[in-house]
Write a protein that holds these residues in place. Structure first.
Motif, PDB file in Angstrom:
ATOM      1  N   MET A  49       0.841  -1.175   0.000  1.00 51.79           N
ATOM      2  CA  MET A  49       0.000   0.000   0.000  1.00 51.79           C
ATOM      3  C   MET A  49       0.886   1.239   0.000  1.00 51.79           C
ATOM      4  O   MET A  49       1.830   1.338   0.761  1.00 51.79           O
ATOM      5  N   ALA A  50       0.589   2.171  -0.866  1.00 49.02           N
ATOM      6  CA  ALA A  50       1.393   3.389  -1.005  1.00 49.02           C
ATOM      7  C   ALA A  50       1.111   4.341   0.151  1.00 49.02           C
ATOM      8  O   ALA A  50      -0.014   4.430   0.635  1.00 49.02           O
ATOM      9  N   ASN A  51       2.149   5.024   0.579  1.00 46.60           N
ATOM     10  CA  ASN A  51       1.978   6.047   1.621  1.00 46.60           C
ATOM     11  C   ASN A  51       1.348   7.283   1.024  1.00 46.60           C
ATOM     12  O   ASN A  51       1.752   7.725  -0.049  1.00 46.60           O
ATOM     13  N   LYS A  52       0.381   7.831   1.702  1.00 42.46           N
ATOM     14  CA  LYS A  52      -0.237   9.075   1.240  1.00 42.46           C
ATOM     15  C   LYS A  52       0.515  10.243   1.858  1.00 42.46           C
ATOM     16  O   LYS A  52       0.797  10.247   3.052  1.00 42.46           O
ATOM     17  N   VAL A  53       0.839  11.209   1.027  1.00 38.84           N
ATOM     18  CA  VAL A  53       1.552  12.388   1.490  1.00 38.84           C
ATOM     19  C   VAL A  53       0.589  13.561   1.431  1.00 38.84           C
ATOM     20  O   VAL A  53      -0.023  13.820   0.397  1.00 38.84           O
ATOM     21  N   LYS A  54       0.464  14.253   2.535  1.00 39.42           N
ATOM     22  CA  LYS A  54      -0.388  15.436   2.560  1.00 39.42           C
ATOM     23  C   LYS A  54       0.341  16.545   1.808  1.00 39.42           C
ATOM     24  O   LYS A  54       1.451  16.911   2.147  1.00 39.42           O
ATOM     25  N   ARG A  55      -0.257  17.034   0.758  1.00 31.15           N
ATOM     26  CA  ARG A  55       0.386  18.012  -0.116  1.00 31.15           C
ATOM     27  C   ARG A  55       0.266  19.438   0.385  1.00 31.15           C
ATOM     28  O   ARG A  55       1.125  20.244   0.146  1.00 31.15           O
ATOM     29  N   ASP A  56      -0.834  19.760   1.032  1.00 29.28           N
ATOM     30  CA  ASP A  56      -0.967  21.116   1.537  1.00 29.28           C
ATOM     31  C   ASP A  56      -1.857  21.141   2.767  1.00 29.28           C
ATOM     32  O   ASP A  56      -2.621  20.222   3.018  1.00 29.28           O
ATOM     33  N   VAL A  57      -1.678  22.183   3.537  1.00 25.99           N
ATOM     34  CA  VAL A  57      -2.473  22.418   4.737  1.00 25.99           C
ATOM     35  C   VAL A  57      -3.020  23.817   4.602  1.00 25.99           C
ATOM     36  O   VAL A  57      -2.274  24.764   4.360  1.00 25.99           O
ATOM     37  N   ARG A  58      -4.303  23.965   4.754  1.00 18.70           N
ATOM     38  CA  ARG A  58      -4.931  25.281   4.665  1.00 18.70           C
ATOM     39  C   ARG A  58      -5.415  25.659   6.051  1.00 18.70           C
ATOM     40  O   ARG A  58      -6.162  24.917   6.672  1.00 18.70           O
ATOM     41  N   LEU A  59      -4.964  26.802   6.507  1.00 19.31           N
ATOM     42  CA  LEU A  59      -5.308  27.258   7.850  1.00 19.31           C
ATOM     43  C   LEU A  59      -5.928  28.634   7.808  1.00 19.31           C
ATOM     44  O   LEU A  59      -5.548  29.476   6.996  1.00 19.31           O
ATOM     45  N   GLN A  60      -6.824  28.845   8.711  1.00 22.10           N
ATOM     46  CA  GLN A  60      -7.393  30.171   8.902  1.00 22.10           C
ATOM     47  C   GLN A  60      -7.082  30.548  10.342  1.00 22.10           C
ATOM     48  O   GLN A  60      -7.421  29.805  11.273  1.00 22.10           O
ATOM     49  N   VAL A  61      -6.374  31.647  10.518  1.00 29.72           N
ATOM     50  CA  VAL A  61      -6.027  32.097  11.863  1.00 29.72           C
ATOM     51  C   VAL A  61      -6.535  33.520  12.066  1.00 29.72           C
ATOM     52  O   VAL A  61      -6.667  34.286  11.120  1.00 29.72           O
ATOM     53  N   ALA A  62      -6.797  33.836  13.309  1.00 24.47           N
ATOM     54  CA  ALA A  62      -7.271  35.177  13.649  1.00 24.47           C
ATOM     55  C   ALA A  62      -6.147  36.179  13.423  1.00 24.47           C
ATOM     56  O   ALA A  62      -4.959  35.826  13.491  1.00 24.47           O
ATOM     57  N   PRO A  63      -6.503  37.428  13.145  1.00 26.51           N
ATOM     58  CA  PRO A  63      -5.464  38.457  13.014  1.00 26.51           C
ATOM     59  C   PRO A  63      -4.647  38.542  14.309  1.00 26.51           C
ATOM     60  O   PRO A  63      -5.177  38.331  15.394  1.00 26.51           O
ATOM     61  N   GLY A  64      -3.386  38.811  14.160  1.00 27.81           N
ATOM     62  CA  GLY A  64      -2.503  38.933  15.319  1.00 27.81           C
ATOM     63  C   GLY A  64      -1.196  38.226  15.054  1.00 27.81           C
ATOM     64  O   GLY A  64      -0.959  37.694  13.971  1.00 27.81           O
ATOM     65  N   PRO A  65      -0.333  38.202  16.046  1.00 30.37           N
ATOM     66  CA  PRO A  65       0.993  37.617  15.863  1.00 30.37           C
ATOM     67  C   PRO A  65       0.931  36.110  15.631  1.00 30.37           C
ATOM     68  O   PRO A  65       0.178  35.398  16.295  1.00 30.37           O
ATOM     69  N   LEU A  66       1.719  35.640  14.676  1.00 34.75           N
ATOM     70  CA  LEU A  66       1.811  34.207  14.402  1.00 34.75           C
ATOM     71  C   LEU A  66       2.848  33.538  15.294  1.00 34.75           C
ATOM     72  O   LEU A  66       2.838  32.328  15.448  1.00 34.75           O
ATOM     73  N   ALA A  67       3.737  34.332  15.855  1.00 36.90           N
ATOM     74  CA  ALA A  67       4.792  33.839  16.743  1.00 36.90           C
ATOM     75  C   ALA A  67       5.622  32.748  16.060  1.00 36.90           C
ATOM     76  O   ALA A  67       5.871  31.693  16.617  1.00 36.90           O
ATOM     77  N   CYS A  68       6.007  33.025  14.820  1.00 33.32           N
ATOM     78  CA  CYS A  68       6.847  32.113  14.038  1.00 33.32           C
ATOM     79  C   CYS A  68       8.063  32.878  13.530  1.00 33.32           C
ATOM     80  O   CYS A  68       7.993  34.069  13.284  1.00 33.32           O
ATOM     81  N   THR A  69       9.129  32.145  13.348  1.00 34.62           N
ATOM     82  CA  THR A  69      10.298  32.684  12.677  1.00 34.62           C
ATOM     83  C   THR A  69      10.316  32.075  11.282  1.00 34.62           C
ATOM     84  O   THR A  69      10.186  30.857  11.130  1.00 34.62           O
ATOM     85  N   PHE A  70      10.427  32.936  10.284  1.00 31.62           N
ATOM     86  CA  PHE A  70      10.443  32.485   8.898  1.00 31.62           C
ATOM     87  C   PHE A  70      11.812  32.758   8.284  1.00 31.62           C
ATOM     88  O   PHE A  70      12.492  33.706   8.664  1.00 31.62           O
ATOM     89  N   GLU A  71      12.184  31.930   7.314  1.00 34.67           N
ATOM     90  CA  GLU A  71      13.390  32.154   6.529  1.00 34.67           C
ATOM     91  C   GLU A  71      13.029  31.962   5.064  1.00 34.67           C
ATOM     92  O   GLU A  71      12.021  31.319   4.748  1.00 34.67           O
ATOM     93  N   PRO A  72      13.821  32.520   4.160  1.00 35.80           N
ATOM     94  CA  PRO A  72      13.523  32.349   2.731  1.00 35.80           C
ATOM     95  C   PRO A  72      13.809  30.918   2.279  1.00 35.80           C
ATOM     96  O   PRO A  72      14.567  30.196   2.918  1.00 35.80           O
ATOM     97  N   ASP A  73      13.197  30.541   1.157  1.00 39.60           N
ATOM     98  CA  ASP A  73      13.530  29.247   0.563  1.00 39.60           C
ATOM     99  C   ASP A  73      14.876  29.361  -0.145  1.00 39.60           C
ATOM    100  O   ASP A  73      15.542  30.395  -0.083  1.00 39.60           O
ATOM    101  N   TYR A  74      15.295  28.319  -0.843  1.00 38.52           N
ATOM    102  CA  TYR A  74      16.617  28.307  -1.490  1.00 38.52           C
ATOM    103  C   TYR A  74      16.747  29.322  -2.616  1.00 38.52           C
ATOM    104  O   TYR A  74      17.845  29.640  -3.044  1.00 38.52           O
ATOM    105  N   ASN A  75      15.616  29.879  -3.086  1.00 37.13           N
ATOM    106  CA  ASN A  75      15.647  30.921  -4.117  1.00 37.13           C
ATOM    107  C   ASN A  75      15.537  32.328  -3.529  1.00 37.13           C
ATOM    108  O   ASN A  75      15.466  33.302  -4.279  1.00 37.13           O
ATOM    109  N   GLY A  76      15.458  32.428  -2.209  1.00 36.14           N
ATOM    110  CA  GLY A  76      15.299  33.737  -1.568  1.00 36.14           C
ATOM    111  C   GLY A  76      13.860  34.220  -1.579  1.00 36.14           C
ATOM    112  O   GLY A  76      13.600  35.398  -1.380  1.00 36.14           O
ATOM    113  N   CYS A  77      12.940  33.306  -1.809  1.00 35.84           N
ATOM    114  CA  CYS A  77      11.523  33.660  -1.914  1.00 35.84           C
ATOM    115  C   CYS A  77      10.723  32.994  -0.797  1.00 35.84           C
ATOM    116  O   CYS A  77      11.253  32.253   0.017  1.00 35.84           O
ATOM    117  N   ALA A  78       9.434  33.265  -0.794  1.00 34.98           N
ATOM    118  CA  ALA A  78       8.451  32.618   0.085  1.00 34.98           C
ATOM    119  C   ALA A  78       8.815  32.791   1.562  1.00 34.98           C
ATOM    120  O   ALA A  78       9.526  33.728   1.936  1.00 34.98           O
TER     121      ALA A  78
END
Length: 79
Positions: A1-30
């Motif tokens: 049986m093949a493993n299913k990979v979740k391709r995307d997650v869609r979230l709705q969050v209230a306005p306000g701080p996400l309290a996350c640290t982000f970095e660019p992808d390997y192309n300097g984007c996103a």
């Protein structure tokens, strides 16, 4: 049986701080989730239990971020 990979997650969050640290992808984007921290109110990030480090933020509302410069993504997140 093949493993299913979740391709995307869609979230709705209230306005306000996400309290996350982000970095660019390997192309300097996103925005790749690097880590989580507490909100100014001392609460856990609203994303911490739903996404993992390394997930890529690909859109905010109708704005696609995959080819957007990381600095522009950060400005968009601060609105």
């Amino acid at each position: 049986m093949a493993n299913k990979v979740k391709r995307d997650v869609r979230l709705q969050v209230a306005p306000g701080p996400l309290a996350c640290t982000f970095e660019p992808d390997y192309n300097g984007c996103a925005a790749v989730i690097k880590g989580f921290h507490l909100t100014p109110a001392g609460l856990e990030s609203p994303l911490a239990k739903r996404v993992k480090r390394g997930y890529v933020l690909v859109a905010i509302d109708e704005t696609v971020l995959t080819r957007m410069n990381h600095a522009d993504v950060k400005r968009l997140l601060q609105r």
